[in-house]
Write a protein that holds these residues in place. Structure first.
Motif, PDB file in Angstrom:
ATOM      1  N   ILE A   1      -1.303  -2.302  -5.883  1.00 58.18           N
ATOM      2  CA  ILE A   1      -1.979  -1.129  -5.927  1.00 58.18           C
ATOM      3  C   ILE A   1      -2.211  -0.155  -4.858  1.00 58.18           C
ATOM      4  N   ALA A   2      -2.359  -0.779  -3.689  1.00 53.91           N
ATOM      5  CA  ALA A   2      -2.333  -0.146  -2.407  1.00 53.91           C
ATOM      6  C   ALA A   2      -0.996   0.522  -1.980  1.00 53.91           C
ATOM      7  N   ALA A   3       0.078  -0.155  -2.381  1.00 53.10           N
ATOM      8  CA  ALA A   3       1.481   0.392  -2.259  1.00 53.10           C
ATOM      9  C   ALA A   3       1.658   1.596  -2.982  1.00 53.10           C
ATOM     10  N   ILE A   4       1.132   1.493  -4.051  1.00 53.11           N
ATOM     11  CA  ILE A   4       1.380   2.610  -5.209  1.00 53.11           C
ATOM     12  C   ILE A   4       0.671   3.849  -4.529  1.00 53.11           C
ATOM     13  N   ILE A   5      -0.686   3.647  -4.233  1.00 48.86           N
ATOM     14  CA  ILE A   5      -1.431   4.635  -3.794  1.00 48.86           C
ATOM     15  C   ILE A   5      -0.923   5.484  -2.496  1.00 48.86           C
ATOM     16  N   LEU A   6      -0.396   4.338  -1.585  1.00 51.21           N
ATOM     17  CA  LEU A   6       0.343   5.004  -0.380  1.00 51.21           C
ATOM     18  C   LEU A   6       1.494   6.070  -0.567  1.00 51.21           C
ATOM     19  N   VAL A   7       2.352   5.597  -1.646  1.00 56.07           N
ATOM     20  CA  VAL A   7       3.895   6.283  -1.954  1.00 56.07           C
ATOM     21  C   VAL A   7       3.279   7.630  -2.691  1.00 56.07           C
ATOM     22  N   VAL A   8       2.273   7.479  -3.661  1.00 55.67           N
ATOM     23  CA  VAL A   8       1.857   8.852  -4.121  1.00 55.67           C
ATOM     24  C   VAL A   8       1.095   9.573  -2.969  1.00 55.67           C
ATOM     25  N   GLY A   9       0.494   8.994  -2.217  1.00 59.67           N
ATOM     26  CA  GLY A   9      -0.142  10.107  -1.207  1.00 59.67           C
ATOM     27  C   GLY A   9       1.118  10.688  -0.237  1.00 59.67           C
ATOM     28  N   LEU A  10       1.929   9.775   0.248  1.00 58.58           N
ATOM     29  CA  LEU A  10       2.875  10.358   1.144  1.00 58.58           C
ATOM     30  C   LEU A  10       3.611  11.321   0.243  1.00 58.58           C
TER      31      LEU A  10
ATOM     32  N   LEU B   1      -4.692 -12.185  -7.391  1.00 57.90           N
ATOM     33  CA  LEU B   1      -5.705 -10.868  -7.158  1.00 57.90           C
ATOM     34  C   LEU B   1      -5.269 -10.263  -5.733  1.00 57.90           C
ATOM     35  N   GLN B   2      -4.434 -11.130  -4.778  1.00 60.43           N
ATOM     36  CA  GLN B   2      -4.018 -10.464  -3.686  1.00 60.43           C
ATOM     37  C   GLN B   2      -2.597  -9.689  -3.907  1.00 60.43           C
ATOM     38  N   SER B   3      -1.784 -10.209  -4.697  1.00 58.37           N
ATOM     39  CA  SER B   3      -0.508  -9.465  -5.037  1.00 58.37           C
ATOM     40  C   SER B   3      -0.918  -8.254  -5.871  1.00 58.37           C
TER      41      SER B   3
END
Length: 118
Positions: free
Chosen positions: A42-51, A35-37
């Motif tokens: 998901i958080a890393a993907i959201i960050l990259v898409v946001g940037l 669950l943690q990984s």
């Protein structure tokens, strides 16, 4: 000389080992780790898409304002900063200075021949 074979750290097994299923604690720890990984991914993907979205929006705003991003052009100075020592003024520049080349050189006065006066 070695007459005896080396001793093993673990003794060979005399009987077959049976599979022991993981306990409830181990299963829960594995689930939490997965669950943690997954959440981190998901958080890393959201960050990259946001940037990427922010960069794209700024590029579109700059293009709409008539200020395209700076691109190197052929009309720029031919070679700048190739010799740091010449830029600082420690050694003479190997490239001719366009300001010096554009100024006309004064004609040198020729000495009058002997016997003629100006």
């Amino acid at each position: 000389m070695a007459t005896q074979p080396p001793r093993r750290v673990l003794e060979p097994l005399a009987a077959p080992q049976h599979y022991m299923p993981p306990s409830a604690r181990e299963l829960r720890a594995q689930a939490v780790q997965r669950l943690q990984s997954g959440l981190f991914g998901i958080a890393a993907i959201i960050l990259v898409v946001g940037l990427a979205s922010i960069i794209n929006d700024r590029a579109l705003k700059a293009e709409a304002a008539g200020n395209p991003p700076a691109l190197p052009s052929a009309s720029a100075s031919p070679v700048t900063g190739t010799d740091p020592l010449a830029d600082v003024g420690v050694v003479p520049s190997s490239a001719p200075d366009p300001a010096v080349a554009a100024t006309p050189q004064p004609a040198m006065a020729r000495p009058a021949p002997a016997g003629q006066a100006n």
